[in-house]
Design a protein around this motif. Structure first.
Motif, PDB file in Angstrom:
ATOM      1  N   GLU A  20      -9.844  -8.824  -7.786  1.00  0.00           N
ATOM      2  CA  GLU A  20     -10.091  -7.691  -7.500  1.00  0.00           C
ATOM      3  C   GLU A  20      -9.367  -6.515  -8.496  1.00  0.00           C
ATOM      4  N   VAL A  21      -8.238  -6.833  -8.746  1.00  0.00           N
ATOM      5  CA  VAL A  21      -7.514  -6.160  -9.670  1.00  0.00           C
ATOM      6  C   VAL A  21      -7.013  -6.989 -10.883  1.00  0.00           C
ATOM      7  N   SER A  22      -7.784  -6.944 -11.873  1.00  0.00           N
ATOM      8  CA  SER A  22      -7.440  -7.659 -12.950  1.00  0.00           C
ATOM      9  C   SER A  22      -6.230  -7.449 -13.685  1.00  0.00           C
ATOM     10  N   ALA A  23      -5.568  -6.213 -13.490  1.00  0.00           N
ATOM     11  CA  ALA A  23      -4.289  -5.683 -14.085  1.00  0.00           C
ATOM     12  C   ALA A  23      -3.072  -6.500 -13.543  1.00  0.00           C
ATOM     13  N   PRO A  25      -0.599  -9.199 -13.373  1.00  0.00           N
ATOM     14  CA  PRO A  25      -0.459 -10.346 -14.005  1.00  0.00           C
ATOM     15  C   PRO A  25      -0.481 -11.973 -13.289  1.00  0.00           C
ATOM     16  N   GLN A  26      -0.711 -12.939 -14.060  1.00  0.00           N
ATOM     17  CA  GLN A  26      -0.599 -14.328 -13.136  1.00  0.00           C
ATOM     18  C   GLN A  26       0.883 -14.620 -12.572  1.00  0.00           C
ATOM     19  N   ASP A  27       1.786 -13.816 -13.326  1.00  0.00           N
ATOM     20  CA  ASP A  27       2.996 -14.305 -13.052  1.00  0.00           C
ATOM     21  C   ASP A  27       3.849 -13.046 -12.276  1.00  0.00           C
ATOM     22  N   VAL A  28       3.132 -12.381 -11.864  1.00  0.00           N
ATOM     23  CA  VAL A  28       3.716 -11.301 -11.105  1.00  0.00           C
ATOM     24  C   VAL A  28       4.705 -11.773  -9.954  1.00  0.00           C
ATOM     25  N   ARG A  29       5.956 -11.110  -9.917  1.00  0.00           N
ATOM     26  CA  ARG A  29       6.878 -11.570  -8.951  1.00  0.00           C
ATOM     27  C   ARG A  29       6.407 -10.894  -7.551  1.00  0.00           C
ATOM     28  N   ASP A  30       7.108 -11.944  -6.633  1.00  0.00           N
ATOM     29  CA  ASP A  30       6.630 -11.797  -5.273  1.00  0.00           C
ATOM     30  C   ASP A  30       7.086 -10.286  -4.605  1.00  0.00           C
ATOM     31  N   ASP A  31       7.973  -9.637  -5.218  1.00  0.00           N
ATOM     32  CA  ASP A  31       8.411  -8.244  -4.785  1.00  0.00           C
ATOM     33  C   ASP A  31       7.840  -7.097  -5.501  1.00  0.00           C
ATOM     34  N   THR A  32       7.090  -7.364  -6.295  1.00  0.00           N
ATOM     35  CA  THR A  32       6.543  -6.387  -7.254  1.00  0.00           C
ATOM     36  C   THR A  32       5.732  -5.466  -6.494  1.00  0.00           C
ATOM     37  N   PRO A  33       5.754  -4.001  -6.585  1.00  0.00           N
ATOM     38  CA  PRO A  33       4.741  -3.504  -5.900  1.00  0.00           C
ATOM     39  C   PRO A  33       3.448  -3.272  -6.480  1.00  0.00           C
ATOM     40  N   LEU A  34       2.369  -3.783  -5.824  1.00  0.00           N
ATOM     41  CA  LEU A  34       1.015  -3.839  -6.541  1.00  0.00           C
ATOM     42  C   LEU A  34       0.176  -2.729  -6.492  1.00  0.00           C
ATOM     43  N   ALA A  35       0.723  -1.611  -6.125  1.00  0.00           N
ATOM     44  CA  ALA A  35      -0.187  -0.344  -6.104  1.00  0.00           C
ATOM     45  C   ALA A  35       0.291   0.076  -7.835  1.00  0.00           C
ATOM     46  N   GLN A  36       1.283  -0.421  -8.504  1.00  0.00           N
ATOM     47  CA  GLN A  36       1.277  -0.038  -9.969  1.00  0.00           C
ATOM     48  C   GLN A  36       0.325  -0.643 -10.726  1.00  0.00           C
ATOM     49  N   PHE A  37      -0.439  -1.673 -10.128  1.00  0.00           N
ATOM     50  CA  PHE A  37      -1.378  -2.516 -11.078  1.00  0.00           C
ATOM     51  C   PHE A  37      -2.790  -1.694 -10.481  1.00  0.00           C
ATOM     52  N   LEU A  39      -3.958  -1.364  -7.056  1.00  0.00           N
ATOM     53  CA  LEU A  39      -4.317  -1.722  -5.858  1.00  0.00           C
ATOM     54  C   LEU A  39      -4.097  -0.569  -4.770  1.00  0.00           C
ATOM     55  N   ASN A  40      -5.491  -0.036  -4.517  1.00  0.00           N
ATOM     56  CA  ASN A  40      -5.647   0.978  -3.635  1.00  0.00           C
ATOM     57  C   ASN A  40      -6.198   0.637  -2.441  1.00  0.00           C
ATOM     58  N   SER A  41      -6.327   1.552  -1.195  1.00  0.00           N
ATOM     59  CA  SER A  41      -7.059   1.214   0.059  1.00  0.00           C
ATOM     60  C   SER A  41      -8.106   0.566  -0.097  1.00  0.00           C
ATOM     61  N   MET A  42      -9.084   1.022  -0.915  1.00  0.00           N
ATOM     62  CA  MET A  42     -10.366   0.447  -1.287  1.00  0.00           C
ATOM     63  C   MET A  42     -10.243  -0.901  -1.671  1.00  0.00           C
ATOM     64  N   LYS A  43      -9.642  -1.390  -2.602  1.00  0.00           N
ATOM     65  CA  LYS A  43      -9.242  -2.547  -3.137  1.00  0.00           C
ATOM     66  C   LYS A  43      -8.672  -3.483  -2.114  1.00  0.00           C
ATOM     67  N   GLN A  44      -7.801  -2.951  -1.109  1.00  0.00           N
ATOM     68  CA  GLN A  44      -7.234  -3.783  -0.287  1.00  0.00           C
ATOM     69  C   GLN A  44      -8.144  -4.363   0.564  1.00  0.00           C
ATOM     70  N   VAL A  45      -9.389  -3.397   0.750  1.00  0.00           N
ATOM     71  CA  VAL A  45     -10.410  -4.151   1.893  1.00  0.00           C
ATOM     72  C   VAL A  45     -11.136  -5.219   1.200  1.00  0.00           C
ATOM     73  N   ASP A  46     -11.280  -5.223  -0.200  1.00  0.00           N
ATOM     74  CA  ASP A  46     -11.909  -6.417  -0.936  1.00  0.00           C
ATOM     75  C   ASP A  46     -11.027  -7.573  -0.843  1.00  0.00           C
ATOM     76  N   ASP A  66       1.875  -2.477   8.002  1.00  0.00           N
ATOM     77  CA  ASP A  66       1.502  -1.253   7.135  1.00  0.00           C
ATOM     78  C   ASP A  66       1.887  -1.678   5.611  1.00  0.00           C
ATOM     79  N   ASN A  67       2.715  -2.786   5.425  1.00  0.00           N
ATOM     80  CA  ASN A  67       3.088  -3.042   4.246  1.00  0.00           C
ATOM     81  C   ASN A  67       2.395  -4.341   3.794  1.00  0.00           C
ATOM     82  N   ALA A  68       1.399  -4.946   4.344  1.00  0.00           N
ATOM     83  CA  ALA A  68       0.441  -6.156   4.108  1.00  0.00           C
ATOM     84  C   ALA A  68       0.356  -6.494   2.895  1.00  0.00           C
ATOM     85  N   PHE A  69      -0.169  -5.448   1.976  1.00  0.00           N
ATOM     86  CA  PHE A  69      -0.621  -5.495   0.721  1.00  0.00           C
ATOM     87  C   PHE A  69       0.211  -4.946  -0.212  1.00  0.00           C
ATOM     88  N   GLU A  70       1.433  -4.704   0.058  1.00  0.00           N
ATOM     89  CA  GLU A  70       2.485  -3.913  -0.935  1.00  0.00           C
ATOM     90  C   GLU A  70       3.027  -5.015  -2.134  1.00  0.00           C
TER      91      GLU A  70
END
Length: 85
Positions: A20-23, A25-37, A39-46, A66-70
């Motif tokens: 859903e969010v190709s930006a 990275p495969q090696d993204v850290r567990d604590d990196t906020p996904l919004a910076q790539f 990931l918005n509310s519409m993509k969260q649903v997908d 509230d932070n489930a997709f953070e």
């Protein structure tokens, strides 16, 4: 230390997420906020639907914090919690 189950779960989550969010990275850290790539509310649903399909679970509204997709870490907590029942 990450368990074997968490590592497998994590990898599967990243695969669903990157579909859903190709930006992301495969090696993204567990604590990196996904919004910076992007990931918005519409993509969260997908992503939510993708996780349900991938893990063959039903994620209820009550399961979502509230932070489930953070981050990948919070998504892993969500999936593992739902899978445990």
């Amino acid at each position: 230390m990450t368990s074997v189950i968490s590592t497998s779960t994590r990898e599967r989550i990243i695969t669903v997420l990157r579909a859903e969010v190709s930006a992301v990275p495969q090696d993204v850290r567990d604590d990196t906020p996904l919004a910076q790539f992007g990931l918005n509310s519409m993509k969260q649903v997908d992503v939510l639907f993708g996780l349900e399909d991938e893990f063959e679970v039903q994620i209820d509204e009550n399961d979502l914090k509230d932070n489930a997709f953070e981050s990948v870490g919070t998504m892993t907590e969500l999936v593992e919690g739902v899978c445990r029942g």
